[in-house]
Design a protein around this motif. Structure first.
Motif, PDB file in Angstrom:
ATOM      1  N   SER A  54       0.907  -1.227   0.091  1.00  0.00           N
ATOM      2  CA  SER A  54      -0.070   0.049   0.000  1.00  0.00           C
ATOM      3  C   SER A  54       0.939   1.306   0.030  1.00  0.00           C
ATOM      4  O   SER A  54       0.573   2.437  -0.569  1.00  0.00           O
ATOM      5  CB  SER A  54      -0.995  -0.086   1.131  1.00  0.00           C
ATOM      6  OG  SER A  54      -1.900  -1.074   1.229  1.00  0.00           O
ATOM      7  N   ALA A  55       2.126   1.309   0.609  1.00  0.00           N
ATOM      8  CA  ALA A  55       2.924   2.188   0.638  1.00  0.00           C
ATOM      9  C   ALA A  55       3.639   2.687  -0.626  1.00  0.00           C
ATOM     10  O   ALA A  55       4.184   3.579  -0.799  1.00  0.00           O
ATOM     11  CB  ALA A  55       3.955   2.039   1.797  1.00  0.00           C
ATOM     12  N   ARG A  56       3.535   1.767  -1.378  1.00  0.00           N
ATOM     13  CA  ARG A  56       4.246   1.781  -2.855  1.00  0.00           C
ATOM     14  C   ARG A  56       3.552   2.715  -3.990  1.00  0.00           C
ATOM     15  O   ARG A  56       2.128   2.624  -3.797  1.00  0.00           O
ATOM     16  CB  ARG A  56       4.842   0.702  -3.415  1.00  0.00           C
ATOM     17  CG  ARG A  56       5.625  -0.437  -2.444  1.00  0.00           C
ATOM     18  CD  ARG A  56       6.629  -0.898  -3.310  1.00  0.00           C
ATOM     19  NE  ARG A  56       7.669  -1.585  -2.353  1.00  0.00           N
ATOM     20  CZ  ARG A  56       8.972  -1.625  -1.998  1.00  0.00           C
ATOM     21  NH1 ARG A  56       9.438  -0.961  -3.269  1.00  0.00           N
ATOM     22  NH2 ARG A  56       9.456  -2.171  -1.380  1.00  0.00           N
ATOM     23  N   THR A  57       4.247   3.357  -4.546  1.00  0.00           N
ATOM     24  CA  THR A  57       3.551   4.085  -5.913  1.00  0.00           C
ATOM     25  C   THR A  57       4.052   3.371  -7.105  1.00  0.00           C
ATOM     26  O   THR A  57       5.074   2.971  -7.123  1.00  0.00           O
ATOM     27  CB  THR A  57       3.871   5.646  -5.770  1.00  0.00           C
ATOM     28  OG1 THR A  57       5.400   5.540  -5.988  1.00  0.00           O
ATOM     29  CG2 THR A  57       3.725   6.191  -4.321  1.00  0.00           C
ATOM     30  N   VAL A  58       2.985   3.449  -8.136  1.00  0.00           N
ATOM     31  CA  VAL A  58       3.278   2.748  -9.252  1.00  0.00           C
ATOM     32  C   VAL A  58       3.206   3.951 -10.308  1.00  0.00           C
ATOM     33  O   VAL A  58       2.539   4.984 -10.417  1.00  0.00           O
ATOM     34  CB  VAL A  58       2.025   1.943  -9.585  1.00  0.00           C
ATOM     35  CG1 VAL A  58       2.219   1.399 -10.961  1.00  0.00           C
ATOM     36  CG2 VAL A  58       1.942   0.858  -8.704  1.00  0.00           C
ATOM     37  N   LYS A  59       4.477   3.956 -11.118  1.00  0.00           N
ATOM     38  CA  LYS A  59       4.674   4.829 -11.924  1.00  0.00           C
ATOM     39  C   LYS A  59       3.868   4.912 -13.480  1.00  0.00           C
ATOM     40  O   LYS A  59       3.976   3.592 -13.748  1.00  0.00           O
ATOM     41  CB  LYS A  59       6.311   5.189 -12.541  1.00  0.00           C
ATOM     42  CG  LYS A  59       7.031   5.631 -11.322  1.00  0.00           C
ATOM     43  CD  LYS A  59       8.373   5.680 -11.633  1.00  0.00           C
ATOM     44  CE  LYS A  59       9.265   6.229 -10.803  1.00  0.00           C
ATOM     45  NZ  LYS A  59      10.809   6.206 -10.939  1.00  0.00           N
ATOM     46  N   THR A  60       3.161   5.664 -13.930  1.00  0.00           N
ATOM     47  CA  THR A  60       2.486   5.541 -15.002  1.00  0.00           C
ATOM     48  C   THR A  60       2.867   6.372 -16.061  1.00  0.00           C
ATOM     49  O   THR A  60       3.324   7.499 -15.652  1.00  0.00           O
ATOM     50  CB  THR A  60       0.697   5.757 -14.713  1.00  0.00           C
ATOM     51  OG1 THR A  60       0.683   7.177 -14.270  1.00  0.00           O
ATOM     52  CG2 THR A  60       0.149   4.788 -13.878  1.00  0.00           C
ATOM     53  N   TYR A  61       2.899   5.918 -17.378  1.00  0.00           N
ATOM     54  CA  TYR A  61       3.114   7.034 -18.332  1.00  0.00           C
ATOM     55  C   TYR A  61       2.384   7.485 -19.213  1.00  0.00           C
ATOM     56  O   TYR A  61       1.455   6.912 -19.507  1.00  0.00           O
ATOM     57  CB  TYR A  61       4.385   5.991 -19.096  1.00  0.00           C
ATOM     58  CG  TYR A  61       5.821   5.618 -18.268  1.00  0.00           C
ATOM     59  CD1 TYR A  61       6.491   6.520 -18.113  1.00  0.00           C
ATOM     60  CD2 TYR A  61       5.863   4.399 -17.941  1.00  0.00           C
ATOM     61  CE1 TYR A  61       7.661   6.180 -17.416  1.00  0.00           C
ATOM     62  CE2 TYR A  61       6.852   3.999 -17.141  1.00  0.00           C
ATOM     63  CZ  TYR A  61       8.004   4.813 -16.933  1.00  0.00           C
ATOM     64  OH  TYR A  61       9.129   4.688 -16.221  1.00  0.00           O
TER      65      TYR A  61
END
Length: 61
Positions: A54-61
């Motif tokens: 939950s603490a992680r972020t996902v990079k979107t392009y």
């Protein structure tokens, strides 16, 4: 009457069934004990993993 008791004492046709019932009950009891002893640690690990994800972020392009 004595022969009837003697035949009953010699006959062991149900002994295998009793052995399997006792063995199955022992396996079920041991399984319940193992599940009870590891469930707390497993829940802690799952909660820690959920918090980490939950603490992680996902990079979107």
């Amino acid at each position: 009457m004595f022969k009837c008791f003697q035949d009953f004492r010699i006959d062991d046709s149900g002994a295998v069934t009793v052995d399997w019932v006792v063995l199955t009950a022992a396996i079920v009891g041991l399984s319940i004990a193992v599940i009870g002893s590891i469930s707390g640690g497993a829940l802690d690990q799952a909660n820690g993993l959920g918090a980490n994800l939950s603490a992680r972020t996902v990079k979107t392009y």
